[in-house]
Structures are given as structure tokens and as C-alpha cells.
Design a protein around this motif. Sequence first.
Motif, PDB file in Angstrom:
ATOM      1  N   GLY A 102       0.777  -1.695  -0.117  1.00 45.20           N
ATOM      2  CA  GLY A 102      -0.135  -0.156   0.390  1.00 45.20           C
ATOM      3  C   GLY A 102       0.733   1.684   0.286  1.00 45.20           C
ATOM      4  O   GLY A 102       1.934   1.168   0.109  1.00 45.20           O
ATOM      5  N   TYR A 103       0.616   2.509  -0.223  1.00 50.08           N
ATOM      6  CA  TYR A 103       1.030   3.835   0.344  1.00 50.08           C
ATOM      7  C   TYR A 103      -0.145   4.697   0.698  1.00 50.08           C
ATOM      8  O   TYR A 103      -0.859   4.307   1.315  1.00 50.08           O
ATOM      9  CB  TYR A 103       1.711   3.896  -1.150  1.00 50.08           C
ATOM     10  N   SER A 104       0.588   5.587   1.714  1.00 52.52           N
ATOM     11  CA  SER A 104       0.531   6.129   2.809  1.00 52.52           C
ATOM     12  C   SER A 104       1.382   7.519   3.334  1.00 52.52           C
ATOM     13  O   SER A 104       2.834   7.760   3.020  1.00 52.52           O
ATOM     14  CB  SER A 104       0.047   5.654   4.117  1.00 52.52           C
ATOM     15  N   SER A 105       0.823   8.405   3.752  1.00 53.24           N
ATOM     16  CA  SER A 105       1.265   9.693   3.882  1.00 53.24           C
ATOM     17  C   SER A 105       2.113   9.531   5.591  1.00 53.24           C
ATOM     18  O   SER A 105       3.157   9.923   5.632  1.00 53.24           O
ATOM     19  CB  SER A 105       1.561  11.059   3.573  1.00 53.24           C
ATOM     20  N   ASP A 106       1.487   8.171   6.452  1.00 55.30           N
ATOM     21  CA  ASP A 106       2.183   8.265   7.316  1.00 55.30           C
ATOM     22  C   ASP A 106       1.677   6.849   8.024  1.00 55.30           C
ATOM     23  O   ASP A 106       0.947   5.970   8.265  1.00 55.30           O
ATOM     24  CB  ASP A 106       0.957   8.757   8.687  1.00 55.30           C
ATOM     25  N   THR A 107       3.103   6.163   7.429  1.00 60.29           N
ATOM     26  CA  THR A 107       2.751   4.566   7.776  1.00 60.29           C
ATOM     27  C   THR A 107       2.864   3.427   9.234  1.00 60.29           C
ATOM     28  O   THR A 107       1.676   2.838   8.670  1.00 60.29           O
ATOM     29  CB  THR A 107       4.268   3.844   6.958  1.00 60.29           C
ATOM     30  N   ILE A 113       9.670  -0.196   3.460  1.00 58.58           N
ATOM     31  CA  ILE A 113       9.286   1.661   3.315  1.00 58.58           C
ATOM     32  C   ILE A 113      10.182   1.958   1.731  1.00 58.58           C
ATOM     33  O   ILE A 113      11.127   2.020   1.882  1.00 58.58           O
ATOM     34  CB  ILE A 113       9.400   2.266   3.904  1.00 58.58           C
ATOM     35  N   GLU A 114       9.516   3.106   0.980  1.00 64.07           N
ATOM     36  CA  GLU A 114      10.198   3.538   0.076  1.00 64.07           C
ATOM     37  C   GLU A 114       9.518   4.621   0.196  1.00 64.07           C
ATOM     38  O   GLU A 114       8.270   4.840   0.003  1.00 64.07           O
ATOM     39  CB  GLU A 114      10.555   2.804  -1.052  1.00 64.07           C
ATOM     40  N   GLY A 115      10.244   5.887   0.141  1.00 62.26           N
ATOM     41  CA  GLY A 115       9.406   7.351   0.294  1.00 62.26           C
ATOM     42  C   GLY A 115      10.182   7.962  -0.935  1.00 62.26           C
ATOM     43  O   GLY A 115      11.046   8.062  -1.886  1.00 62.26           O
ATOM     44  N   PHE A 116       8.855   8.914  -0.976  1.00 66.03           N
ATOM     45  CA  PHE A 116       8.472   9.369  -2.161  1.00 66.03           C
ATOM     46  C   PHE A 116       7.991  11.410  -2.254  1.00 66.03           C
ATOM     47  O   PHE A 116       7.507  11.192  -1.434  1.00 66.03           O
ATOM     48  CB  PHE A 116       7.301   8.612  -3.517  1.00 66.03           C
TER      49      PHE A 116
END
Length: 81
Positions: free
Chosen positions: A18-23, A50-53
Motif C-alpha cells: 500500500g501507500y500512505s503519508s503516515d506509515t 518502505i520507500e519514500g517519494f
Amino acid sequence: MYYTYVLYSSKYHKIYIGYSSDTEKRLLSHNDERNTGWTKRYQPWQIIHIEGFETKSEALKREKQLKSSRGRAFLRTLLPS
């Protein structure tokens, strides 16, 4: 900042992408007993990747890549033995 994350349920040997701004908040949500979604069946979950964008669209693009057969092959290399 947005993140693409991969959860792993060692009890059921399942992964969730999934993706989120607050893992951290998202992980708590997936493991919450009040969760009524697909991830409830396979609790508990732990974050294994986790990978950041910079943008939401980049994180979503990476999520889709990880859900492909090539992405899942990469994720299998991250799973605990």
C-alpha cells in the motif's frame, strides 16, 4: 512525503502492498481489531519494506510496480526465511 510500504503476516505468509503519508498510523490501522477490511483476516502485520517519494502519484506508481509479477518476485527476496 508519501511512502509505499509492504506488510507481512508471518502467521499466514501473506503480503500487503500500500501507500500512505503516515506509515506508523497505517500499520496501527491494519492491526486494529476494529479493522473490517481484507487485512483483518491476516493480522498481525509487520512492515518489511518502505520507500519514500515526494509525491502521491510517485508512491502510487511504485505500489503498482510492486504488485506486478516482477515486483512480487523482488518482495519474495525480502521475506524472512
